[in-house]
Motif scaffolding. Structure first.
Motif, PDB file in Angstrom:
ATOM      1  N   GLY A  16      -3.882  -8.346 -11.025  1.00 58.57           N
ATOM      2  CA  GLY A  16      -3.925  -7.771  -9.692  1.00 58.57           C
ATOM      3  C   GLY A  16      -2.745  -8.146  -8.821  1.00 58.57           C
ATOM      4  O   GLY A  16      -2.049  -9.134  -9.052  1.00 58.57           O
ATOM      5  N   PRO A  17      -2.485  -7.323  -7.785  1.00 54.79           N
ATOM      6  CA  PRO A  17      -1.369  -7.570  -6.860  1.00 54.79           C
ATOM      7  C   PRO A  17      -1.695  -8.666  -5.859  1.00 54.79           C
ATOM      8  O   PRO A  17      -2.835  -9.155  -5.791  1.00 54.79           O
ATOM      9  CB  PRO A  17      -1.220  -6.220  -6.158  1.00 54.79           C
ATOM     10  CG  PRO A  17      -2.616  -5.665  -6.147  1.00 54.79           C
ATOM     11  CD  PRO A  17      -3.242  -6.111  -7.438  1.00 54.79           C
TER      12      PRO A  17
ATOM     13  N   SER B 220      -0.255 -10.218  -1.714  1.00 50.12           N
ATOM     14  CA  SER B 220       0.488  -9.911  -0.503  1.00 50.12           C
ATOM     15  C   SER B 220       1.138 -11.172   0.041  1.00 50.12           C
ATOM     16  O   SER B 220       0.542 -12.257   0.023  1.00 50.12           O
ATOM     17  CB  SER B 220      -0.467  -9.313   0.549  1.00 50.12           C
ATOM     18  OG  SER B 220       0.212  -9.039   1.748  1.00 50.12           O
TER      19      SER B 220
ATOM     20  N   ARG C 151       3.696  -6.133 -12.687  1.00 48.87           N
ATOM     21  CA  ARG C 151       4.775  -5.548 -13.484  1.00 48.87           C
ATOM     22  C   ARG C 151       6.140  -5.679 -12.802  1.00 48.87           C
ATOM     23  O   ARG C 151       7.168  -5.540 -13.447  1.00 48.87           O
ATOM     24  CB  ARG C 151       4.485  -4.069 -13.770  1.00 48.87           C
ATOM     25  CG  ARG C 151       4.559  -3.152 -12.567  1.00 48.87           C
ATOM     26  CD  ARG C 151       4.379  -1.697 -12.954  1.00 48.87           C
ATOM     27  NE  ARG C 151       4.492  -0.809 -11.813  1.00 48.87           N
ATOM     28  CZ  ARG C 151       3.493  -0.464 -11.026  1.00 48.87           C
ATOM     29  NH1 ARG C 151       2.280  -0.938 -11.270  1.00 48.87           N
ATOM     30  NH2 ARG C 151       3.682   0.349 -10.005  1.00 48.87           N
ATOM     31  N   ASN C 152       6.146  -5.916 -11.483  1.00 50.11           N
ATOM     32  CA  ASN C 152       7.399  -6.092 -10.743  1.00 50.11           C
ATOM     33  C   ASN C 152       7.263  -7.297  -9.811  1.00 50.11           C
ATOM     34  O   ASN C 152       7.157  -7.152  -8.591  1.00 50.11           O
ATOM     35  CB  ASN C 152       7.729  -4.833  -9.930  1.00 50.11           C
ATOM     36  CG  ASN C 152       8.155  -3.670 -10.813  1.00 50.11           C
ATOM     37  OD1 ASN C 152       8.927  -3.855 -11.752  1.00 50.11           O
ATOM     38  ND2 ASN C 152       7.655  -2.490 -10.530  1.00 50.11           N
TER      39      ASN C 152
ATOM     40  N   SER D 181       9.343  -1.439  -7.506  1.00 53.14           N
ATOM     41  CA  SER D 181       8.091  -0.978  -6.894  1.00 53.14           C
ATOM     42  C   SER D 181       8.349  -0.416  -5.506  1.00 53.14           C
ATOM     43  O   SER D 181       8.084   0.744  -5.233  1.00 53.14           O
ATOM     44  CB  SER D 181       7.071  -2.121  -6.816  1.00 53.14           C
ATOM     45  OG  SER D 181       6.536  -2.416  -8.081  1.00 53.14           O
TER      46      SER D 181
ATOM     47  N   GLN E  28       3.411  -6.620  -7.341  1.00 53.04           N
ATOM     48  CA  GLN E  28       2.640  -6.176  -8.492  1.00 53.04           C
ATOM     49  C   GLN E  28       3.026  -7.010  -9.718  1.00 53.04           C
ATOM     50  O   GLN E  28       4.175  -7.412  -9.856  1.00 53.04           O
ATOM     51  CB  GLN E  28       2.925  -4.697  -8.779  1.00 53.04           C
ATOM     52  CG  GLN E  28       2.612  -3.752  -7.635  1.00 53.04           C
ATOM     53  CD  GLN E  28       1.125  -3.448  -7.524  1.00 53.04           C
ATOM     54  OE1 GLN E  28       0.347  -3.855  -8.381  1.00 53.04           O
ATOM     55  NE2 GLN E  28       0.746  -2.717  -6.483  1.00 53.04           N
TER      56      GLN E  28
ATOM     57  N   THR F  97      11.125  -5.250  -4.242  1.00 51.70           N
ATOM     58  CA  THR F  97      10.294  -5.846  -5.284  1.00 51.70           C
ATOM     59  C   THR F  97      10.601  -5.132  -6.597  1.00 51.70           C
ATOM     60  O   THR F  97      10.631  -3.904  -6.652  1.00 51.70           O
ATOM     61  CB  THR F  97       8.805  -5.732  -4.943  1.00 51.70           C
ATOM     62  OG1 THR F  97       8.449  -4.357  -4.762  1.00 51.70           O
ATOM     63  CG2 THR F  97       8.491  -6.482  -3.661  1.00 51.70           C
TER      64      THR F  97
END
Length: 303
Positions: free
Chosen positions: A42-43, A45, A147-148, A123, A145, A79
């Motif tokens: 999961g992302p 913040s 992936r990034n 992203s 994220q 990002t």
């Protein structure tokens, strides 16, 4: 190799195959510590806070007081993953970095980030408002994220020929968890595209362009240089950036003023008729409001 092997008709071919295999083995992708796989789920913040420390007390030499006074451009943050690089010391600046470092214009940087986004290497690109003095703060919320998980950023030093501060490809993911907080002291860099020595030098393009280099107290080693302080072993930080993870991902959307990828452009810029163009204007504050004067308008405009 024996004389019998040398006389064999196929030894040259076998030698060539062995050489090609060796080259393929050594030319494979090398995974550095900054590109380790992020396995977090999961992302997350973060709040990014940029703080300028550029003052007449810390940097008295040629400190810009007027037309324009010392200030910071908008902050650009991206990002991304290891397949993208906003900038890096020791390599040539991209056209986007050049236009931003020299003029504070972000259009080419946005185009480069959008192209990288098509490859899923980027992203989002964020920006904060500029700071109208050498000291002060600006901030934005950023979403990371898995992936990034890397972050890069740039802020132009205003006025300057092509100088900036920034962070290159910091990975905010450590294996299966997000880092809680990172703090960086920022020092000036030369984009290598303009040969000016001082904050207020006229435009003097570097031909051919040179690699991005860090400006130190003795490099460039010339008394005319605005950051030349030969009695100091190292310049004090020109700015700092603090990146702090929030306890949970914000449910609200990040304001469009700070979030300009991928869908922040108004719809009337993306119709079928592509014969038109985009006009971009960036302004800097020459004289700050005084005696309760009206605040300066938005410094960047696109039409």
């Amino acid at each position: 190799m024996t004389s019998t092997e040398a006389s064999s008709p196929g030894w040259q071919w076998r030698l060539l195959l062995a050489f090609l295999k060796l080259m393929m083995f050594h030319s494979g992708p090398v995974q550095t510590a900054n590109e380790r796989t992020c396995t977090v789920r999961g992302p997350t913040s973060y709040i990014l806070v940029f703080t300028g420390h550029w003052s007449p007390q810390t940097f008295p030499k040629q400190y810009p007081m007027f037309r324009p006074p010392a200030q910071w451009s908008k902050l650009i943050a991206v990002t991304h993953n290891g397949q993208y690089q906003l900038w890096r010391e020791g390599v040539l600046a991209s056209p986007g970095v050049r236009s931003f470092a020299e003029l504070g214009v972000t259009m080419d940087l946005v185009k480069e980030a959008r192209e990288a986004r098509k490859r899923r290497a980027v992203s989002t690109l964020y920006r904060t408002a500029g700071i109208s003095s050498g000291t002060g703060h600006s901030s934005t919320e950023i979403l990371l994220q898995p992936r990034n998980p890397q972050l890069s950023l740039l802020v132009k030093i205003v006025p300057s020929p092509d100088w900036f501060v920034g962070v290159n490809s910091v990975n905010l993911c450590e294996g299966n968890q997000w880092r809680q907080e990172v703090i960086f002291d920022l020092h000036p860099f030369d984009a290598g595209t303009d040969s000016g020595f001082t904050f207020s030098s006229p435009n003097y393009p570097t031909s051919p362009p040179e690699n991005i280099t860090r400006i130190t107290s003795q490099n460039p080693n010339h008394p005319a240089n605005s950051f030349y302080y030969p009695r100091l072993s190292e310049l004090p930080p020109l700015a700092t950036v603090r990146i702090t993870r929030q306890s949970q991902v914000s449910a609200r959307q990040i304001p469009l003023s700070n979030h300009i990828l991928p869908h922040s452009m108004p719809q009337y810029f993306s119709g079928k008729n592509q014969q038109g163009g985009m006009r971009h204007r960036t302004r800097y504050i020459l004289l700050r409001p005084a005696n309760n004067g009206s605040p300066c308008p938005e410094l960047e405009e696109q039409a």
